[in-house]
Motif scaffolding. Structure first.
Motif, PDB file in Angstrom:
ATOM      1  N   ILE A 183       0.843  -1.201   0.000  1.00  0.00           N
ATOM      2  CA  ILE A 183       0.000   0.000   0.000  1.00  0.00           C
ATOM      3  C   ILE A 183       0.877   1.249   0.000  1.00  0.00           C
ATOM      4  O   ILE A 183       0.611   2.216  -0.738  1.00  0.00           O
ATOM      5  N   LEU A 184       1.923   1.247   0.812  1.00  0.00           N
ATOM      6  CA  LEU A 184       2.803   2.413   0.892  1.00  0.00           C
ATOM      7  C   LEU A 184       3.531   2.664  -0.427  1.00  0.00           C
ATOM      8  O   LEU A 184       3.744   3.820  -0.815  1.00  0.00           O
ATOM      9  N   VAL A 185       3.919   1.598  -1.110  1.00  0.00           N
ATOM     10  CA  VAL A 185       4.570   1.771  -2.410  1.00  0.00           C
ATOM     11  C   VAL A 185       3.620   2.471  -3.372  1.00  0.00           C
ATOM     12  O   VAL A 185       4.001   3.414  -4.084  1.00  0.00           O
ATOM     13  N   ARG A 186       2.374   2.022  -3.400  1.00  0.00           N
ATOM     14  CA  ARG A 186       1.389   2.647  -4.300  1.00  0.00           C
ATOM     15  C   ARG A 186       1.124   4.093  -3.904  1.00  0.00           C
ATOM     16  O   ARG A 186       0.797   4.931  -4.749  1.00  0.00           O
ATOM     17  N   ALA A 187       1.293   4.389  -2.609  1.00  0.00           N
ATOM     18  CA  ALA A 187       1.077   5.767  -2.141  1.00  0.00           C
ATOM     19  C   ALA A 187       2.309   6.646  -2.337  1.00  0.00           C
ATOM     20  O   ALA A 187       2.261   7.843  -2.019  1.00  0.00           O
ATOM     21  N   GLY A 188       3.405   6.061  -2.829  1.00  0.00           N
ATOM     22  CA  GLY A 188       4.598   6.854  -3.112  1.00  0.00           C
ATOM     23  C   GLY A 188       5.556   7.004  -1.954  1.00  0.00           C
ATOM     24  O   GLY A 188       6.357   7.950  -1.918  1.00  0.00           O
ATOM     25  N   ALA A 189       5.517   6.089  -0.999  1.00  0.00           N
ATOM     26  CA  ALA A 189       6.439   6.163   0.138  1.00  0.00           C
ATOM     27  C   ALA A 189       7.876   6.049  -0.333  1.00  0.00           C
ATOM     28  O   ALA A 189       8.182   5.382  -1.326  1.00  0.00           O
ATOM     29  N   SER A 190       8.782   6.667   0.412  1.00  0.00           N
ATOM     30  CA  SER A 190      10.194   6.649   0.037  1.00  0.00           C
ATOM     31  C   SER A 190      10.806   5.287   0.333  1.00  0.00           C
ATOM     32  O   SER A 190      10.314   4.526   1.186  1.00  0.00           O
ATOM     33  N   GLU A 191      11.888   4.988  -0.360  1.00  0.00           N
ATOM     34  CA  GLU A 191      12.598   3.741  -0.085  1.00  0.00           C
ATOM     35  C   GLU A 191      13.144   3.730   1.339  1.00  0.00           C
ATOM     36  O   GLU A 191      13.179   2.683   1.991  1.00  0.00           O
ATOM     37  N   ALA A 192      13.567   4.898   1.835  1.00  0.00           N
ATOM     38  CA  ALA A 192      14.061   4.969   3.203  1.00  0.00           C
ATOM     39  C   ALA A 192      12.979   4.548   4.195  1.00  0.00           C
ATOM     40  O   ALA A 192      13.249   3.820   5.155  1.00  0.00           O
TER      41      ALA A 192
END
Length: 368
Positions: A183-192
């Motif tokens: 979900i966070l990846v789809r929301a654009g969360a940073s790799e960090a």
């Protein structure tokens, strides 16, 4: 191995050897071998081992006393982790102030490190406000958050569920963490954030907890079957290799952590099940390195970066042995004059009379 072993972690064969492997992987990666040695996998090994060990000790205490002494648990954790951290933080601040390493502590950075929210501080500031090399404490923050919430959860599981039910509940939590990463990846969360946040990395620790409930080779020694166990070892190694070779960006920040945790849990099961038979894991050198692995982990990158600041052309085969030697020069005095006295205090806590009954069982019995 006895089905009712002592509570001291030293009685679980192979664990110090596993710690030695994990810390050497991290040190080798930071010395310049990150393209060959997966330092992040070393951190995952520490996570899985921590969950397994803490849960095993909790199950032993609950068998013995019927509950968990939360106050004693948190005091033992502080005595294990707090004093070395305070000393290394002080040394890092001194090194930064004298110019040995870059950066320095800001007020917010120092508070974040000392109060175990360094991972979120470093995600938000890109490691600003802390000396170079102290950033490794991000993983310590993840573990400390686990220590804060897990004991009440473990006690609830042990009273409400069978060991199998408790393990399955924790595995379900691991799946939820994986879904959260997606979900966070789809929301654009940073790799960090995906790499260092507690809410995205706690599943590795919970996987070790699940192993301690579902199929604990220390509490319930299994029959050893060479062909089956060799097949398990090869399957786990194959999973780890595949997780490292598959370079898809989405996989690397989501499913990779789950696959690696599963494979590490399988190898940990084998290491504990075979115990002293794995002589190379229980030899004096890996046992010693495992014993001082906490201080090695805390201090090594500070030393790495200090060496490279004044000797920037030093190759990895110079950085690694020098860093190991200098880190041991910090770790051995820490072991003798800080960790041993604190360990004696911890053992005194373990020999205390049975803990006072917790309020949790009473609440469960009353149905509230």
């Amino acid at each position: 191995m006895s089905a009712s072993p002592n509570t001291r972690s030293e009685q679980i064969a192979s664990l110090d050897g596993i710690r030695a492997i994990a810390v050497m992987m991290v040190m080798a990666a930071h010395a310049g071998l990150e393209h060959l040695v997966p330092g992040g996998l070393g951190v995952t090994i520490f996570f899985v081992l921590s969950g397994y060990l803490i849960t095993t000790l909790m199950r032993l205490e609950q068998r013995r006393t019927g509950t968990l002494d939360f106050r004693a648990f948190y005091l033992r954790r502080f005595l294990r982790l707090g004093p070395p951290l305070l000393i290394v933080v002080g040394l890092a601040g001194l090194a930064a102030a004298t110019g040995l390493i870059a950066g320095g502590f800001s007020r917010d950075g120092l508070l974040a490190v000392l109060f175990y929210y360094g991972n979120y501080h470093m995600i938000a500031t890109d490691f600003d406000g802390v000396p170079a090399g102290i950033g490794v404490v991000w993983s310590l923050a993840v573990e400390e958050h686990y220590y804060l919430f897990y004991p009440p959860l473990a006690l609830l599981l042990m009273h409400r569920r069978t060991p199998r039910g408790a393990g399955l509940a924790l595995l379900s939590a691991c799946v939820l963490v994986l879904v959260w990463r997606l979900i966070l990846v789809r929301a654009g969360a940073s790799e960090a954030y995906l790499t260092m946040a507690t809410d995205t990395r706690i599943d590795a620790i919970l996987g070790g907890c699940a192993l301690a409930f579902l199929n604990n080779p220390h509490l319930d020694p299994p029959p050893l079957r060479t062909r089956r166990d060799l097949a398990l070892a090869l399957a786990c190694v194959a999973l780890l290799v595949a997780s490292l070779l598959w370079r898809d960006p989405l996989f690397r920040v989501t499913l990779r952590y789950s696959v690696q945790s599963l494979a590490v849990a399988g190898l940990l099961w084998l290491a504990v099940a075979y115990g002293r038979r794995l002589r190379w894991l229980n030899a004096p050198l890996p046992v010693y390195l495992g014993t001082v692995s906490y201080t090695l982990y805390l201090s090594h990158q500070i030393i790495d970066l200090a060496l490279l600041k004044y000797w920037p052309t030093l190759p990895w085969y110079g950085v690694l042995p020098l860093t190991l030697a200098l880190s041991l020069a910090v770790a051995e005095p820490m072991r003798r004059w800080v960790e041993r006295p604190c360990a004696r205090l911890r053992r005194q806590l373990e020999r205390r009379a049975p803990a006072r009954p917790s309020a949790v069982p009473a609440l469960l019995e009353s149905g509230k």
